[in-house]
Design an enzyme around this catalytic site. Structure first.
Site, PDB file in Angstrom:
ATOM      1  N   ILE A 161       0.823  -1.225  -0.092  1.00 35.30           N
ATOM      2  CA  ILE A 161      -0.025  -0.044  -0.093  1.00 35.30           C
ATOM      3  C   ILE A 161       0.763   1.467   0.015  1.00 35.30           C
ATOM      4  O   ILE A 161       0.314   2.405  -0.118  1.00 35.30           O
ATOM      5  CB  ILE A 161      -0.969  -0.048   1.115  1.00 35.30           C
ATOM      6  CG1 ILE A 161      -0.266  -0.191   2.735  1.00 35.30           C
ATOM      7  CG2 ILE A 161      -2.159  -0.991   1.062  1.00 35.30           C
ATOM      8  CD1 ILE A 161      -1.353  -0.051   3.761  1.00 35.30           C
ATOM      9  N   GLY A 162       2.159   1.043   0.075  1.00 35.48           N
ATOM     10  CA  GLY A 162       2.990   2.155  -0.017  1.00 35.48           C
ATOM     11  C   GLY A 162       4.533   2.062   0.505  1.00 35.48           C
ATOM     12  O   GLY A 162       4.898   0.717   0.451  1.00 35.48           O
ATOM     13  N   GLY A 200       7.852   3.872   2.329  1.00 33.31           N
ATOM     14  CA  GLY A 200       8.287   4.979   3.473  1.00 33.31           C
ATOM     15  C   GLY A 200       9.853   4.862   3.292  1.00 33.31           C
ATOM     16  O   GLY A 200      10.472   4.271   2.571  1.00 33.31           O
ATOM     17  N   GLY A 201      10.488   5.695   4.359  1.00 34.70           N
ATOM     18  CA  GLY A 201      11.932   5.624   4.380  1.00 34.70           C
ATOM     19  C   GLY A 201      12.707   4.332   4.664  1.00 34.70           C
ATOM     20  O   GLY A 201      13.790   3.996   4.437  1.00 34.70           O
ATOM     21  N   VAL A 213       5.411  -0.874   3.071  1.00 37.19           N
ATOM     22  CA  VAL A 213       4.113  -0.918   3.833  1.00 37.19           C
ATOM     23  C   VAL A 213       3.187  -1.612   3.232  1.00 37.19           C
ATOM     24  O   VAL A 213       2.687  -1.400   2.019  1.00 37.19           O
ATOM     25  CB  VAL A 213       3.896   0.550   4.275  1.00 37.19           C
ATOM     26  CG1 VAL A 213       2.565   0.256   5.108  1.00 37.19           C
ATOM     27  CG2 VAL A 213       4.671   1.505   4.903  1.00 37.19           C
ATOM     28  N   LYS A 246       4.703  -2.561   8.537  1.00 38.12           N
ATOM     29  CA  LYS A 246       5.764  -1.764   7.970  1.00 38.12           C
ATOM     30  C   LYS A 246       7.189  -2.489   8.097  1.00 38.12           C
ATOM     31  O   LYS A 246       7.417  -3.002   9.281  1.00 38.12           O
ATOM     32  CB  LYS A 246       5.707  -0.416   8.704  1.00 38.12           C
ATOM     33  CG  LYS A 246       7.008   0.558   8.379  1.00 38.12           C
ATOM     34  CD  LYS A 246       6.994   1.826   9.081  1.00 38.12           C
ATOM     35  CE  LYS A 246       8.036   2.877   8.609  1.00 38.12           C
ATOM     36  NZ  LYS A 246       7.733   4.304   9.266  1.00 38.12           N
ATOM     37  N   ASP A 277       9.237  15.155  11.269  1.00 38.26           N
ATOM     38  CA  ASP A 277       8.854  15.143   9.793  1.00 38.26           C
ATOM     39  C   ASP A 277       7.534  14.999   9.575  1.00 38.26           C
ATOM     40  O   ASP A 277       6.749  14.211   8.875  1.00 38.26           O
ATOM     41  CB  ASP A 277       9.378  13.532   9.525  1.00 38.26           C
ATOM     42  CG  ASP A 277       9.505  13.528   7.802  1.00 38.26           C
ATOM     43  OD1 ASP A 277       9.620  14.608   7.287  1.00 38.26           O
ATOM     44  OD2 ASP A 277       9.723  12.368   7.163  1.00 38.26           O
TER      45      ASP A 277
END
Length: 225
Positions: free
Chosen positions: A18-19, A21-22, A26, A41, A134
């Site tokens: 679904i995505g 990140g750094g 995820v 994650k 952030d």
């Protein structure tokens, strides 16, 4: 990248990515016993051999496990499976503020509501000695009722001495997303709650104007009006 159907920690079945990140990808996953939909994650394998990255990943889990608030996403726990680490988190189906801003500026009442909810979240996290560091549209998620949740504390500063305003510049590293960073944060300040308030102000501008406060695609960094 994990394939749909992969089983983690004997508890979660991966359904779909679904995505990203750094730290890594995820995923949307399902609890095998509870049936609950969660977000997983991962710490990408390339980071596992870097102790500082593993520690930062663990610190995110510890920080968010302490933060229980209606406008902060919930972390269920951290676990190790195979060669890497994972966070099991609340799944929020309403998308992100970044998604919403692609459709244009928000109505005044909605923008003010989102900013207010973020300030409520920060009042709680700052009270728990956690500075997010952030805050940006991609890290503001919405639940099924459209309520804002502050997500992703991957570079958060956690300190029991938060209010002493000690400065951590020795490492010479400013962490964050430049467009939403206060000037002090660019100099390495990470333990001052006001850098989060600055970021919310920048977000409020973007929600109302429909474009970022700082235009980094031109030579000028003055806000467009």
């Amino acid at each position: 990248m994990l394939e749909p159907g992969s089983i983690l920690d004997s508890k979660y079945e991966i359904r779909a990515p679904i995505g990203q990140g750094g730290f890594g990808h995820v995923y949307r996953a399902r609890g095998r016993l509870t049936g609950e939909t969660v977000a997983i994650k991962e710490l990408v394998p390339a980071f596992v051999d870097h102790p500082e990255m593993v520690q930062r990943f663990i610190e995110e889990a510890r920080a968010t496990l302490r933060l229980t608030h209606p406008h902060i996403f919930r972390t269920h726990g951290i676990f190790e499976d195979g060669a890497t680490f994972y966070l099991a988190m609340e799944y929020l189906p309403g998308g992100s503020l970044a998604d919403a801003l692609k459709r244009g500026p928000l109505p005044l009442n909605e923008a003010v509501r989102v900013a207010t909810e973020l300030c409520e979240a920060l009042a709680h996290s700052h009270g728990e000695h956690v500075v997010d560091c952030d805050i940006k549209p991609a890290n503001v998620l919405f639940d099924e009722k459209g309520r804002a949740r502050l997500a992703d504390f991957g570079i958060a500063h956690v300190s029991a001495e938060l209010m002493t305003r000690q400065f951590f510049t020795a490492a010479g590293m400013a962490m964050g997303t430049i467009r939403y960073m206060a000037p002090e944060q660019l100099e390495g300040v990470r333990d001052d709650p006001r850098i989060d308030i600055y970021a919310v102000g920048v977000l409020l501008y973007e929600m109302l104007a429909g474009h970022p406060y700082l235009n980094l695609e031109t030579e000028s960094t003055r806000p467009a009006v």
